[in-house]
Design an enzyme around this catalytic site. Structure first.
Site, PDB file in Angstrom:
ATOM      1  N   ARG A  86       1.281  -1.240  -0.277  1.00 59.77           N
ATOM      2  CA  ARG A  86      -0.116   0.497  -0.064  1.00 59.77           C
ATOM      3  C   ARG A  86       1.052   1.337  -0.079  1.00 59.77           C
ATOM      4  NH1 ARG A  86      -3.759  -0.463   5.089  1.00 59.77           N
ATOM      5  NH2 ARG A  86      -4.510   1.182   4.578  1.00 59.77           N
ATOM      6  N   CYS A 126      -0.934   5.509   9.596  1.00 57.92           N
ATOM      7  CA  CYS A 126      -1.030   4.701   8.992  1.00 57.92           C
ATOM      8  C   CYS A 126      -2.838   4.722   8.026  1.00 57.92           C
ATOM      9  CB  CYS A 126      -1.603   3.887   9.703  1.00 57.92           C
ATOM     10  SG  CYS A 126      -2.671   3.986  11.089  1.00 57.92           S
TER      11      CYS A 126
END
Length: 282
Positions: free
Chosen positions: A177, A237
């Protein structure tokens, strides 16, 4: 106070000290379970639920962003999080949600906060007792003294990225990601990362049992990413949850310049804000 406590040490402390155990579990992206039902099925004796979504800003369009001071104070008092009580958070699976609870309580000024290392699985492996049924919170006044130096907003992170503010961003999402090779779990968000951010998937800080790796190993990992005694670290995050695992890991080995900050909006905010620079690749 060290931010981590083992299952055996917690079991002993519960018998001697004024401790409130809080279950902060919630379903992360990709998971589907009812944390309230799982709590009712099995939990540490006298534990109380700490619902992270309840301890969030109900008016925010972003997932579980921090509540205002008055809301946190009211909810913490309802849960019995008195300032003179030692608070220990745990998670039904590991430590990601408990780390968020630890960070929130510390952000709003509670001075005695720990996380059960390894979560409820570690408690079970130690053969320690469980109970069933709903929680029975005993309200107790909590006085909030926020320490907003532990919080970063979009403007702060933009200033770091643009070189106007010192700091290092550590990203707890998966490496794929981070590099833009896997899609984000939240629809409509591009993957990738902030310019200058460094990848540190939170799972790489943990062993197979969900505990942190040895302190020397953690220190080597953090040092390799540029963390030293003067580094102001901002943890990010997908939505501000697993970033708290990095902050907890740093606190557990005493690294960085003071307590690490968490970018609360994290990638959910960054990638949905027009004009935020996004880098693809390592």
């Amino acid at each position: 106070m060290h931010p981590l406590i083992s299952a055996s040490d917690l079991a002993r402390a519960i018998q001697q000290d004024n401790i409130l155990v809080l279950d902060a579990s919630m379903a992360l992206p990709g998971q589907s379970f009812d944390p309230q039902q799982r709590f009712a099925n099995a939990h540490i004796a006298n534990a109380v639920r700490f619902d992270i979504d309840t301890f969030s800003d109900p008016d925010s369009t972003l997932p579980h962003t921090i509540p205002g001071q008055a809301r946190f104070t009211r909810l913490a008092s309802e849960r019995g999080m008195a300032n003179d009580r030692r608070i220990v958070f745990y998670d039904q699976d590991g430590m990601a949600c408990a780390a968020r609870g630890w960070w929130l309580a510390s952000l709003f000024g509670h001075g005695q906060v720990q996380v059960l290392e390894g979560g409820l699985p570690a408690w079970k492996r130690a053969g320690l007792p469980l109970e069933t049924g709903p929680d029975l919170p005993a309200p107790a006044p909590f006085v909030s003294r926020p320490n907003y130096s532990r919080l970063r907003g979009l403007g702060d992170v933009l200033a770091i990225v643009q070189g106007h503010m010192a700091g290092l961003v550590l990203d707890a999402r998966s490496r794929n990601r981070f590099e833009g090779r896997d899609p984000e779990p939240r629809a409509g968000l591009r993957s990738g990362h902030m310019p200058g951010a460094r990848s540190l998937p939170y799972t790489e800080l943990l062993d197979d049992s969900g505990r942190f790796l040895p302190a020397d190993t953690l220190k080597e990992m953090f040092t390799a990413l540029g963390v030293n005694g003067t580094t102001a670290v901002t943890c990010s995050c997908g939505s501000g949850m697993t970033a708290c695992v990095i902050a907890l890991g740093l606190a557990s080995v005493g690294m960085g310049a003071g307590a690490a900050a968490v970018y609360d909006g994290s990638w959910a905010e960054w990638a949905s804000t027009p004009g935020s620079p996004i880098v693809i690749g390592a």
